[in-house]
Design an enzyme around this catalytic site. Structure first.
Site, short mmCIF file in Angstrom:
data_model
loop_
_atom_site.label_atom_id
_atom_site.label_comp_id
_atom_site.label_asym_id
_atom_site.label_seq_id
_atom_site.Cartn_x
_atom_site.Cartn_y
_atom_site.Cartn_z
N CYS A 133 -2.84 -1.91 9.03
CA CYS A 133 -3.26 -1.16 7.84
C CYS A 133 -4.03 0.13 8.18
O CYS A 133 -3.57 1.21 7.85
CB CYS A 133 -4.10 -2.04 6.93
SG CYS A 133 -3.12 -3.38 6.23
N ARG A 157 0.03 -5.46 15.75
CA ARG A 157 0.42 -4.09 15.40
C ARG A 157 -0.76 -3.15 15.70
O ARG A 157 -1.85 -3.36 15.24
CB ARG A 157 0.81 -4.02 13.91
CG ARG A 157 2.14 -4.74 13.63
CD ARG A 157 2.52 -4.71 12.17
NE ARG A 157 1.93 -5.78 11.39
CZ ARG A 157 2.25 -6.06 10.13
NH1 ARG A 157 3.15 -5.33 9.50
NH2 ARG A 157 1.68 -7.06 9.48
N GLY A 177 -16.87 -0.30 19.72
CA GLY A 177 -15.87 -1.11 20.41
C GLY A 177 -14.69 -0.29 20.85
O GLY A 177 -14.78 0.93 21.01
N GLU A 208 -3.70 -4.68 -2.55
CA GLU A 208 -4.22 -5.92 -1.97
C GLU A 208 -5.31 -5.58 -0.94
O GLU A 208 -5.12 -4.71 -0.11
CB GLU A 208 -3.08 -6.69 -1.32
CG GLU A 208 -3.49 -8.01 -0.73
CD GLU A 208 -4.34 -8.82 -1.70
OE1 GLU A 208 -3.87 -9.13 -2.80
OE2 GLU A 208 -5.49 -9.13 -1.37
N GLU A 253 -6.46 -9.88 7.29
CA GLU A 253 -5.81 -10.88 8.12
C GLU A 253 -6.89 -11.65 8.87
O GLU A 253 -7.90 -11.10 9.28
CB GLU A 253 -4.86 -10.20 9.12
CG GLU A 253 -3.57 -9.76 8.45
CD GLU A 253 -2.66 -8.98 9.38
OE1 GLU A 253 -2.72 -9.17 10.60
OE2 GLU A 253 -1.88 -8.16 8.85
N THR A 256 0.86 -1.19 0.00
CA THR A 256 0.00 0.00 0.00
C THR A 256 0.90 1.23 0.00
O THR A 256 1.66 1.46 0.94
CB THR A 256 -0.89 0.00 1.26
OG1 THR A 256 -1.64 -1.22 1.26
CG2 THR A 256 -1.84 1.19 1.28
N TYR A 261 -19.97 -1.91 14.39
CA TYR A 261 -19.99 -2.32 15.80
C TYR A 261 -19.21 -1.33 16.64
O TYR A 261 -18.04 -1.08 16.35
CB TYR A 261 -19.37 -3.71 15.97
CG TYR A 261 -20.35 -4.82 15.72
CD1 TYR A 261 -21.11 -5.33 16.76
CD2 TYR A 261 -20.54 -5.33 14.44
CE1 TYR A 261 -22.03 -6.33 16.53
CE2 TYR A 261 -21.46 -6.33 14.21
CZ TYR A 261 -22.21 -6.83 15.26
OH TYR A 261 -23.11 -7.82 15.03
N1 LIG Z 1 -1.27 -7.13 6.43
C1 LIG Z 1 -2.40 -6.84 5.78
O1 LIG Z 1 -3.49 -7.21 6.19
C2 LIG Z 1 -2.34 -6.07 4.51
C3 LIG Z 1 -3.47 -6.04 3.66
C4 LIG Z 1 -3.41 -5.33 2.49
C5 LIG Z 1 -2.26 -4.61 2.16
N2 LIG Z 1 -1.19 -4.61 3.01
C6 LIG Z 1 0.01 -3.87 2.62
O2 LIG Z 1 0.94 -4.80 2.08
C7 LIG Z 1 2.28 -4.41 2.44
C8 LIG Z 1 2.97 -5.54 3.19
O3 LIG Z 1 2.29 -5.73 4.41
P1 LIG Z 1 2.56 -7.00 5.34
O4 LIG Z 1 1.58 -6.93 6.45
O5 LIG Z 1 2.64 -8.23 4.50
O6 LIG Z 1 4.04 -6.65 5.89
P2 LIG Z 1 5.00 -7.55 6.75
O7 LIG Z 1 5.77 -6.62 7.60
O8 LIG Z 1 4.26 -8.69 7.35
O9 LIG Z 1 6.01 -8.18 5.66
C9 LIG Z 1 6.92 -7.45 4.91
C10 LIG Z 1 8.11 -8.36 4.59
O10 LIG Z 1 8.97 -7.69 3.66
C11 LIG Z 1 10.30 -8.08 3.96
N3 LIG Z 1 11.24 -7.16 3.32
C12 LIG Z 1 11.56 -5.88 3.65
N4 LIG Z 1 12.47 -5.39 2.77
C13 LIG Z 1 12.72 -6.35 1.87
C14 LIG Z 1 13.54 -6.45 0.72
N5 LIG Z 1 14.31 -5.44 0.33
N6 LIG Z 1 13.55 -7.60 0.04
C15 LIG Z 1 12.79 -8.64 0.42
N7 LIG Z 1 11.99 -8.62 1.49
C16 LIG Z 1 11.94 -7.49 2.21
C17 LIG Z 1 10.34 -8.08 5.48
O11 LIG Z 1 11.43 -8.81 5.99
C18 LIG Z 1 8.98 -8.70 5.80
O12 LIG Z 1 9.08 -10.11 5.92
C19 LIG Z 1 2.14 -3.12 3.24
O13 LIG Z 1 2.27 -2.03 2.36
C20 LIG Z 1 0.72 -3.19 3.77
O14 LIG Z 1 0.18 -1.93 4.02
C21 LIG Z 1 -1.20 -5.34 4.16
#
Ligand SMILES: NC(=O)c1ccc[n+]([C@@H]2O[C@H](COP(=O)([O-])OP(=O)(O)OC[C@H]3O[C@@H](n4cnc5c(N)ncnc54)[C@H](O)[C@@H]3O)[C@@H](O)[C@H]2O)c1
Length: 441
Positions: free
Chosen positions: A266, A334, A259, A154, A158, A121, A257
């Site tokens: 996010c 988080r 809460g 995306e 979660e 994002t 809801y």
């Molecule tokens: N978690 C969610 O529910 C969700 C939903 C939609 C969108 N997003 C977006 O997706 C993105 C990722 O979120 P997430 O929750 O999966 O993050 P996360 O922190 O769980 O995972 C990110 C991963 O990227 C790795 N990383 C960092 N730099 C790197 C590099 N140079 N090369 C390879 N790997 C590297 C980290 O080690 C980590 O494992 C964010 O922008 C978030 O806003 C998250």
């Protein structure tokens, strides 16, 4: 299709695994060697329902690979997804250092035409920055390699990430490349067999769509929490109001809801980043700023109810907490409201006994590591024994229908603070409990 996913966190692992499930060859890359070592040993570093089984199956079928070596992964890939974190920077904007570092590596390593897809994002205009960064590295190498930029935000949640990815509401793809659109259609076709869910648009609109979606959902939550706070002042019941307004199809029942507020990886950072993006572009996003302010205060409403009942000084009181993760179905803590509530109670001298089905390690090792006076227990019932009250902070299914008689027997006093309004229908007030919830005095 041969795909590289860069970043193997919640989004990278889930999307990579689901692409592999559809028969693609997927290599998930991460810079964290411990994470990759674990994955290669079949140990899944995060909890997400259904993920472990699907990963193990696809590794066995040789559709899914894990490595720290981006260069090796890229060798045969047609598409490289960027799925690294975009955490909140010091000034509230999205920190793009991981995304741009990946862009730099791509510029240094690609050997042939590739589609670069941003799934993280990111603020509007990031695809241009990624493109410029890659091109600069290619120019420095003195090579002429064609690549296309795509924004593919995306929307998975979660706790239901696999289901969301396998059966999406929509697939948003922003690009100005006809070739990239066709390839992305081909990749997502197996996920959209029942009807056409594929939406192609310009790249900036795709980037903005993700922020707009999260801001809308956060707005619904803060709106309802504000209504709940007003209900408490005027002697109304927010739950009855919720039912009253949800029946209007234009409003709907979801995300209204009352809460302890929203948390997670996010909403908090994306809402903040959107106000920052607006500000940088000369617009004061008043509504979205207020959404964040309401949420910041909402996290403390249940603690205020506890203080109102037990007094400012909570020394000598023990509170049993059910739920630490920011929502059910995940170990992710988080920005979880539980962090704020527990810290507030402990700062007033209280002791905490806490249970969560999945997030205890996260709490112990990271989010509440520095906080004294917390005991973690392995069974939900162990929280109740000899506590002064039960505090519900995450609505896990296993907390839905507890044995209230046992709770009443084991608590020092039969008091429940329900931060998720989960027990309204049990009529606890008439069963000998003092029952406190959000949106009703
Ligand atoms: N978690 C969610 O529910 C969700 C939903 C939609 C969108 N997003 C977006 O997706 C993105 C990722 O979120 P997430 O929750 O999966 O993050 P996360 O922190 O769980 O995972 C990110 C991963 O990227 C790795 N990383 C960092 N730099 C790197 C590099 N140079 N090369 C390879 N790997 C590297 C980290 O080690 C980590 O494992 C964010 O922008 C978030 O806003 C998250």
């Amino acid at each position: 299709m041969d795909i590289t996913i860069i970043g193997s966190g919640y989004v990278g692992l889930v999307s990579g695994t689901c692409f592999a499930e559809m028969g693609n060859k997927v290599t998930c890359v991460d810079i964290d060697p411990i994470k990759i070592e674990k994955l290669n040993k079949g140990i899944i570093p995060i909890f997400e329902p259904g993920l472990e089984t699907m990963i193990l199956k696809n590794v066995k079928n040789k559709n899914l690979f894990f490595t720290t070596d981006l260069s090796e992964a890229l060798q045969s890939s047609e598409i490289a997804f960027i799925a690294v974190g975009t955490p909140m920077g010091d000034d509230g904007s999205a920190d793009l250092k991981y995304v741009l570092s990946v862009a730099k590596s791509l510029g240094q390593l690609i050997q042939k035409k590739i589609i670069v897809v941003d799934k993280s994002t990111v603020p509007v205009g990031t695809a241009d920055k990624v493109k410029t960064t890659i091109q600069k590295e290619l120019d420095q190498r003195g090579v002429d390699i064609d690549f296309d930029m795509v924004s593919n935000p995306e929307f998975l949640k979660e706790g239901a990430a696999i289901a969301d990815f396998m059966k999406p509401d929509r697939v948003v793809v922003g690009t100005d490349s006809h070739y990239a659109i066709e390839k992305m259609k081909q990749l997502y076709n197996p996920f959209c067999m029942s009807r056409d869910l594929f939406m192609s648009m310009d790249i900036r609109s795709a980037e903005m769509t993700k922020y707009a979606a999260n801001a809308m959902l956060a707005t619904k939550i803060s709106f309802m929490n504000e209504i709940a706070n007003i209900c408490e002042k005027v002697g109304a019941d927010a739950n009855q109001v919720r039912i009253g307004i949800g029946s209007d199809q234009r409003i709907g029942y979801s995300f209204i809801y009352p809460g302890v507020g929203y948390g997670g990886s996010c909403f908090p950072k994306d809402v903040k980043a959107l106000t920052k993006i607006a500000k940088e572009n000369g617009y004061n996003a008043k509504l979205i700023t207020a959404v964040e302010e309401v949420n910041d205060e909402q996290k403390f409403v249940i603690a205020q109810k506890i203080v109102k009942h037990f007094g400012d000084d909570l020394t000598g009181f023990t509170f049993g907490v059910w739920g630490l993760s920011f929502k059910p179905g995940t170990d992710d803590m988080r920005e979880a409201p539980a962090i704020y509530v527990i810290k507030e109670l402990v700062s007033r001298g209280a002791k905490i006994k806490a249970y969560d089905p999945k997030a205890i390690n996260e709490a112990k090792e990271y989010y509440l590591k520095e906080v004294q006076n917390i005991t973690y227990v392995n069974y939900k019932d162990d929280v109740i024994k000899d506590s002064d009250a039960l505090v519900l902070l995450t609505e896990w299914k296993e907390f839905r229908s507890p044995d209230f008689e046992k709770i009443k027997e084991q608590l020092k006093q039969p008091i429940i603070f329900d931060g998720r309004n989960q027990y309204i229908s049990y009529g606890l007030e008439n069963k000998g409990f003092e029952y406190y919830r959000i949106g009703k005095i």
